[in-house]
Write a protein that holds these residues in place. Structure first.
Motif, PDB file in Angstrom:
ATOM      1  N   TYR A 226       0.804  -1.189  -0.119  1.00 54.83           N
ATOM      2  CA  TYR A 226       0.035   0.075  -0.027  1.00 54.83           C
ATOM      3  C   TYR A 226       0.787   1.288   0.015  1.00 54.83           C
ATOM      4  N   MET A 229       2.061   1.697  -3.443  1.00 56.68           N
ATOM      5  CA  MET A 229       1.053   1.978  -4.490  1.00 56.68           C
ATOM      6  C   MET A 229       0.694   3.489  -4.104  1.00 56.68           C
ATOM      7  N   PHE A 287      -7.119  -3.893  -5.612  1.00 56.32           N
ATOM      8  CA  PHE A 287      -5.744  -3.381  -6.020  1.00 56.32           C
ATOM      9  C   PHE A 287      -5.362  -3.905  -7.449  1.00 56.32           C
ATOM     10  N   ARG A 288      -5.913  -5.010  -7.768  1.00 48.13           N
ATOM     11  CA  ARG A 288      -5.675  -5.521  -9.118  1.00 48.13           C
ATOM     12  C   ARG A 288      -6.331  -4.435 -10.122  1.00 48.13           C
ATOM     13  N   GLY A 291      -4.231  -1.147 -10.206  1.00 40.73           N
ATOM     14  CA  GLY A 291      -3.178  -1.277 -10.999  1.00 40.73           C
ATOM     15  C   GLY A 291      -3.292  -1.186 -12.609  1.00 40.73           C
ATOM     16  N   GLU A 330      -8.259   1.741  -5.425  1.00 38.09           N
ATOM     17  CA  GLU A 330      -6.868   1.313  -4.656  1.00 38.09           C
ATOM     18  C   GLU A 330      -7.094   1.879  -3.112  1.00 38.09           C
ATOM     19  N   GLY A 333      -9.625  -0.623  -1.504  1.00 35.81           N
ATOM     20  CA  GLY A 333      -8.785  -1.884  -1.307  1.00 35.81           C
ATOM     21  C   GLY A 333      -8.057  -1.795   0.021  1.00 35.81           C
ATOM     22  N   GLY A 334      -7.592  -0.773   0.172  1.00 36.86           N
ATOM     23  CA  GLY A 334      -6.542  -0.514   1.130  1.00 36.86           C
ATOM     24  C   GLY A 334      -7.404  -0.531   2.499  1.00 36.86           C
ATOM     25  N   GLY A 392      -0.449  -3.875  -8.279  1.00 35.34           N
ATOM     26  CA  GLY A 392      -2.121  -4.301  -8.180  1.00 35.34           C
ATOM     27  C   GLY A 392      -2.253  -5.743  -8.472  1.00 35.34           C
ATOM     28  N   GLY A 395      -1.753  -7.913  -5.417  1.00 37.80           N
ATOM     29  CA  GLY A 395      -2.894  -7.602  -4.182  1.00 37.80           C
ATOM     30  C   GLY A 395      -3.658  -8.923  -3.799  1.00 37.80           C
TER      31      GLY A 395
END
Length: 429
Positions: A226, A229, A287-288, A291, A330, A333-334, A392, A395
């Motif tokens: 994270y 990213m 995350f994917r 990315g 992102e 997801g975090g 990503g 992830g």
């Protein structure tokens, strides 16, 4: 916790509770003040206090690095004594240090106050994360996404308000911004004191210790992911403006336009997308997606240097729209991973470490982006997009690894003889 969240999700998103409304209001007021101050802070220190820009940068760097030290200790205090107490204490310290900025006249005092402010800010982040986890109930990630919507709106409004002080360009105008920001910390504290419960600490298992998060290798890996990213935030706020100014024929107003578009997309979509990303597994997939979106946006930003002046603004806006969608995925997801992988009794410690990882990435971002990307030009942008895509792609496997180590009600630990790790959760959990 994940299973209950799924049941609650099937019945629809509930209306915010009173603690949630109070926390949203407090955070909104606080971020309006931040927007007022952050927009003009460097100008105040250089033009009004007459500190050289190099000294301001050095002082802020020292403050930022020292401030990281407060993350885990403040989180432990929040877990032990309750998150609201630590959050209110941190807000009080920030109100005092911020007001004291109007009195500084040398670099030493500036650096000391900035360091105290950063220590308090880091502590507020750790305790605030634990507070969100408690107030969010079974859906802390969804609540955090909603909270971030109002936080972004607050920053935008504060930034617009700062424009009046910048136009006046007087000591009195800059001083008013500082006092307003100090007042925002005090008002946020009062709102939290009145509307947010004083949540009591949760029981801790015997194996819990003050540095447990550092032995949780999946969570440490997630935080590293994270933090790396997180370079995407300064891709829009720092890298793209420099690129547009130095390498493209885009008019100067394009920089303001991309800021507005970035904020607008995040305000409009954060809560909507965030409500769909709540479990760690969903966080890994988010995350994917992020990315892949960054993989598209970075080359588009690079292309602004290769098109006519009348096309460059439109291309920059398109690139930022795509990038902002990635930012929303992102961050969502975090939140899902940051809250979902942390034990309930140690949310403060885990959120403190989460903040340390993110802030460390932000501290390194200017050097990495300006040196690697600007130095390599178009190739640098392509490599940056590929870097984000690779992060990503990591992830989902990191999320799956972390889920396999979770044991309900206990601190995560690797499997040992006679002590098996928890079974992985099903896809529909």
């Amino acid at each position: 916790m994940i299973g209950k969240s799924a049941v609650r999700r099937m019945s629809g998103l509930p209306a915010p509770s009173d603690p949630q409304r109070a926390l949203i209001a407090a955070s909104f007021v606080n971020r309006v003040g931040n927007g007022l101050f952050n927009t003009a802070s460097v100008l105040y220190f250089t033009l009004v206090v007459h500190l050289p820009a190099t000294q301001v940068g050095a002082g802020l760097t020292v403050a930022g690095l020292v401030g990281l030290l407060a993350g885990i200790p403040a989180g432990n205090l929040a877990d032990r004594y309750g998150p609201r107490r630590v959050w209110l204490t941190a807000l009080t310290v920030q109100a005092v240090t911020m007001a004291a900025f109007v009195l500084i006249d040398d670099w030493i005092v500036f650096t000391l106050l900035a360091t105290l402010d950063r220590l308090a800010a880091t502590a507020a982040g750790a305790a605030g994360g634990a507070l969100v986890a408690r107030a969010g109930g079974e859906r802390p990630a969804a609540f955090m996404a909603k909270l971030r919507t109002f936080v972004n709106l607050g920053v935008v409004l504060g930034t617009l308000g700062a424009a009046f002080a910048l136009a006046a360009d007087t000591r009195a105008a800059y001083t008013a911004l500082i006092i307003a920001n100090a007042a925002s910390f005090a008002c946020a504290g009062l709102l939290a004191l009145v509307g947010v419960p004083d949540y009591r600490p949760l029981p801790r298992p015997e194996e819990h210790h003050r540095w447990a998060v550092l032995s949780d290798r999946p969570y440490v890996s997630f935080v590293a992911l994270y933090g790396a990213m997180g370079l995407q935030y300064q891709t829009v706020s720092l890298l793209l403006p420099i690129w547009l100014s130095a390498h493209s024929d885009a008019p100067r107003w394009t920089v303001a336009a991309v800021y507005a578009v970035n904020s607008g997309v995040c305000v409009l979509l954060q809560s909507r997308i965030g409500s769909r990303v709540e479990t760690p597994r969903q966080g890994g997939r988010a995350f994917r997606i992020a990315g892949l979106l960054f993989l598209v946006s970075c080359p588009l930003m690079a292309l602004t240097a290769d098109v006519p002046a009348w096309i460059a603004p439109a291309l920059a806006v398109l690139a930022v729209v795509v990038h902002s969608l990635g930012e929303v995925w992102e961050s969502s997801g975090g939140y899902a991973l940051g809250f979902g992988l942390a034990p309930d009794h140690a949310q403060g410690q885990y959120q403190g470490f989460f903040g340390v990882g993110f802030n460390a990435g932000q501290a390194l971002a200017p050097v990495v982006l300006t040196t690697a990307v600007l130095g390599l030009g178009h190739t640098g942008w392509l490599l940056l997009g590929g870097f984000f895509a690779a992060l990503g792609a990591a992830g989902p496997p990191v999320a799956a690894w972390a889920e396999r180590t979770r044991r309900p009600g206990q601190d995560p630990a690797p499997a040992t003889p006679g002590r098996p790790a928890a079974a992985p959760l099903p896809d529909n959990a």
